[in-house]
Design an enzyme around this catalytic site. Structure first.
Site, mmCIF file in Angstrom:
data_model
loop_
_atom_site.group_PDB
_atom_site.id
_atom_site.type_symbol
_atom_site.label_atom_id
_atom_site.label_comp_id
_atom_site.label_asym_id
_atom_site.label_seq_id
_atom_site.Cartn_x
_atom_site.Cartn_y
_atom_site.Cartn_z
ATOM 1 N N ALA A 1 -36.993 56.099 72.308
ATOM 2 C CA ALA A 1 -37.472 56.579 70.782
ATOM 3 C C ALA A 1 -36.262 56.457 69.721
ATOM 4 C CB ALA A 1 -37.692 58.114 70.771
ATOM 5 N N GLN B 1 -36.182 64.141 74.288
ATOM 6 C CA GLN B 1 -34.696 63.279 74.442
ATOM 7 C C GLN B 1 -34.965 61.939 74.974
ATOM 8 O OE1 GLN B 1 -31.523 63.563 73.722
ATOM 9 N NE2 GLN B 1 -31.929 65.597 72.767
ATOM 10 N N SER B 2 -35.951 61.201 74.337
ATOM 11 C CA SER B 2 -36.171 59.874 74.781
ATOM 12 C C SER B 2 -35.285 58.968 74.495
ATOM 13 C CB SER B 2 -37.623 59.323 74.099
ATOM 14 O OG SER B 2 -37.916 58.234 74.104
ATOM 15 N N ASN B 3 -34.796 58.035 75.233
ATOM 16 C CA ASN B 3 -33.871 57.008 75.167
ATOM 17 C C ASN B 3 -34.583 55.822 74.168
ATOM 18 O OD1 ASN B 3 -31.474 58.112 76.399
ATOM 19 N ND2 ASN B 3 -32.477 57.638 77.919
#
Ligand SMILES: *Cc1c(COP(=O)(O)O)cnc(C)c1O
Length: 346
Positions: free
Chosen positions: A78, A74-76
């Protein structure tokens, strides 16, 4: 080069508001101005877009056809990279970390685990946007993810053999070049204060307070706060790792900034409290959940459970609160929405 001559794309909607609320001051126990970097864009919003203004300018200058970066499922960072690459007509490949079992992964052969996203993680929140943006997702177990730099380099070579030119962005966009985005954010605050856009705000804050995940925002704010007289200190509230680790990272990034732009001054002091992480990275404890709910229902301020609520809890609980504080709301809304039932309150 001088700071202002370093190439940058204009991607964020700026200036973002300097927002305040008496009820927020009451909830937190000090005077707080909120720099609303959760409003830097639509779906690409948050703090990463300011770093990507510099990073993607460099990618374009190098003639890149594809951007490679990495992060949590859930990388912001990325997600912002995937969306901005789509906007600029660049391909994007993401190496994402998952704790769920992978159907096939032998060490060093991550490409074997390509495009198995449906088996790995629910396609919600940031990951949903990664897919909508057309990014290619590669999955790694926590163990393989530790060798992400090797993997990124290897992937760059594979792509070069096919005539593609890759530009590699480190986790969180936290290189010295990316950190310049927050030097510039501090310049923006200076200009807002000088224009009187924040009535009642002081000429200089006691401290900038924000969530610290990879160190780039902290380094940029520390140099920018010094360059533009915005704050006497930076309080970078750790959301993972410990204070000593981040002090090293931030020192290295500040040295890198000085090399890129020798006209910038030395940073203001940075402290990295590491007592507000709760159960772990990406995981909020009861106090975080309570504050998330109180800020949303009592003030209308929506924070995210992995980053901004941990920083705000730090500001609320630190024994010597900065007064007045500039709280940097770094975004993270898609990550909040991915929690769904898991964050159901009461
Ligand atoms: C990445 C991120 C941060 C941390 O910024 P770093 O520069 O990586 O330390 C804080 N808040 C949100 C919402 C983020 O996505």
């Amino acid at each position: 080069m001088t700071f202002s001559s370093i190439p940058r794309l204009s991607l964020a909607h700026t200036p973002t508001p300097l927002w305040r609320s008496d009820r927020l001051d009451e909830l937190i126990g000090t005077r707080v101005w909120v720099k609303r970097d959760d409003m830097t864009a639509g779906a690409a919003a948050g703090n990463k877009i300011r770093k990507l203004e510099y990073l993607l300018a460099a990618a374009q200058a190098e003639g890149a056809t594809v951007v490679l970066t990495c992060g949590a499922a859930q990388s912001n960072h990325a997600r912002a990279t995937a969306l901005l690459c789509a906007q600029l007509g660049l391909r994007c490949e993401l190496l994402l970390r998952t704790e769920r079992p992978l159907r096939s992964e032998s060490p060093g052969e991550l490409s074997a685990a390509l495009d198995e996203h449906r088996d790995c993680e629910p396609v919600v929140g940031n990951l949903l946007l990664d897919h909508l943006a057309g990014a290619r997702v590669h999955w790694a177990s926590p163990q393989s993810y530790r060798e992400r730099s090797d993997w990124l380099r290897k992937r760059e070579t594979e792509l070069a053999a096919r005539g593609e030119r890759a530009f590699v962005i480190p986790e969180g966009g936290s290189s010295a070049l990316g950190a310049l985005g927050y030097v510039r954010a501090m310049q923006e605050v200076r200009e807002q204060l000088d224009r009187g856009e924040a009535p009642g705000a002081p000429p200089c804050f006691d401290a900038v307070v924000h969530a610290c995940g990879s160190g780039g925002t902290a380094a940029g704010c520390a140099v920018g706060a010094a360059a533009f007289g915005v704050a006497a200190a930076v309080i970078a509230v750790a959301v993972r790792a410990d204070s000593e680790y981040f002090q090293g990272v931030i020192r290295t990034l500040c040295a890198g900034i000085a090399e890129l732009a020798p006209d910038l001054p030395a940073p203001v002091p940075v402290s990295v409290p590491d007592r507000f992480i709760g159960p772990g990275y990406g995981s909020p404890g009861q106090e975080h959940r309570d504050l998330l709910a109180a800020a949303a229902s009592g003030v209308g301020l929506v924070l995210d459970p992995a980053y901004s609520v941990k920083a705000l809890l730090g500001l609320r609980q630190m024994p010597q609160q900065p007064d007045p504080a500039l709280f940097l709301h770094t975004g993270g809304l898609p990550g909040l929405l991915a929690f769904g039932e898991a964050l159901r309150l009461g």
